[in-house]
Design a protein around this motif. Sequence first.
Motif, PDB file in Angstrom:
ATOM      1  N   VAL A  78       1.133  -1.128   0.038  1.00  0.00           N
ATOM      2  CA  VAL A  78       0.140  -0.250  -0.405  1.00  0.00           C
ATOM      3  C   VAL A  78       0.546   1.438   0.285  1.00  0.00           C
ATOM      4  O   VAL A  78       0.516   2.934  -0.892  1.00  0.00           O
ATOM      5  CB  VAL A  78      -0.685   0.185   1.422  1.00  0.00           C
ATOM      6  CG1 VAL A  78      -1.979   1.431   0.847  1.00  0.00           C
ATOM      7  CG2 VAL A  78      -2.091  -1.419   1.256  1.00  0.00           C
ATOM      8  N   LEU A 129       2.817   5.074  -2.648  1.00  0.00           N
ATOM      9  CA  LEU A 129       2.668   6.799  -2.194  1.00  0.00           C
ATOM     10  C   LEU A 129       3.040   7.606  -1.994  1.00  0.00           C
ATOM     11  O   LEU A 129       3.352   8.256  -2.280  1.00  0.00           O
ATOM     12  CB  LEU A 129       1.640   6.559  -0.652  1.00  0.00           C
ATOM     13  CG  LEU A 129      -0.034   5.589  -0.211  1.00  0.00           C
ATOM     14  CD1 LEU A 129      -0.197   6.541   0.683  1.00  0.00           C
ATOM     15  CD2 LEU A 129      -0.879   6.645  -1.907  1.00  0.00           C
ATOM     16  N   LYS A 156      -6.681  -0.219  -2.267  1.00  0.00           N
ATOM     17  CA  LYS A 156      -6.916   0.842  -2.403  1.00  0.00           C
ATOM     18  C   LYS A 156      -7.709   2.053  -1.131  1.00  0.00           C
ATOM     19  O   LYS A 156      -6.834   3.276  -1.246  1.00  0.00           O
ATOM     20  CB  LYS A 156      -7.863   0.760  -3.546  1.00  0.00           C
ATOM     21  CG  LYS A 156      -8.234   2.079  -4.305  1.00  0.00           C
ATOM     22  CD  LYS A 156      -8.599   2.037  -5.550  1.00  0.00           C
ATOM     23  CE  LYS A 156      -9.148   3.588  -6.687  1.00  0.00           C
ATOM     24  NZ  LYS A 156      -9.931   3.639  -7.555  1.00  0.00           N
ATOM     25  N   GLY A 210      -4.748   3.394   0.529  1.00  0.00           N
ATOM     26  CA  GLY A 210      -4.196   4.374   0.411  1.00  0.00           C
ATOM     27  C   GLY A 210      -5.174   5.487   0.348  1.00  0.00           C
ATOM     28  O   GLY A 210      -4.209   6.513   0.931  1.00  0.00           O
ATOM     29  N   SER A 235      -3.294   8.894   3.205  1.00  0.00           N
ATOM     30  CA  SER A 235      -2.946  10.053   1.854  1.00  0.00           C
ATOM     31  C   SER A 235      -3.976  11.041   2.549  1.00  0.00           C
ATOM     32  O   SER A 235      -3.173  12.532   2.456  1.00  0.00           O
ATOM     33  CB  SER A 235      -3.383   9.972   0.341  1.00  0.00           C
ATOM     34  OG  SER A 235      -2.360   9.087   0.199  1.00  0.00           O
TER      35      SER A 235
END
Length: 231
Positions: A118, A122, A165, A168, A172
């Motif tokens: 994951v 990023l 997803k 993640g 963020s």
Amino acid sequence: MLKFKITKDEFAALDEAQQALYAEAGDGYQLQVDGIDDGAELKEALRKEREERAEAKRKLKEFESDAERKERERLEQRQEWEQLAKSEREQREQRDKELAELRDEVANGKRTTTAESVVAGLIDKEATGGVQRYNLLRKEAMQHIAHTPDGIKINGPDGEAWDAKRLGQYLSETYPFLVDGSKASGGGAPGSSGGGAVTKKFDQMDAGELSALRQQNPDVYQRLRDEYHNR
């Protein structure tokens, strides 16, 4: 059958004809029979009594010795059994401990692999402070990843089921100052323009932005400061 020696009570219980056969002797009466050596008879009686007493003591000693031996053997067998049971219990506990540690190691390995998959999308580890930010974000990601009998599960803050997803996106949005600007899904970092990376130079940020940057991302703050003073 007449006894050789009798007590006074026994003498009184005899009829006159039988009493005539006895003469008073000491505290009782003794049978008057010609040809019998009173001393020899008494010695023989004492000898037999001593032998019988000695035999009784010997048998008692043998019985006690045999009982003691059996008790000692019983205790030894019990101690051996207890020691064997203790040894087996300790071995079983050690095996269970090693198995649990192995399971934890496998589970943590799978959790770490999932978290890294994951976070890798990023953060660029080759970027400035990338390794430090990568490790911090991976640690946060693992808080939401669990290893269950059904496999790896990812859950949100309230326990809702997520996929990689969604995790993640959450990272963020929650930690934009750790995520690379081009890979962040949300803004909020000081000096950023919608992304997580700092886009302003040191002398372009005001006091509030510099203070926030210093608290949220000290590595970037120090890098920009050094670039400004060393230009």
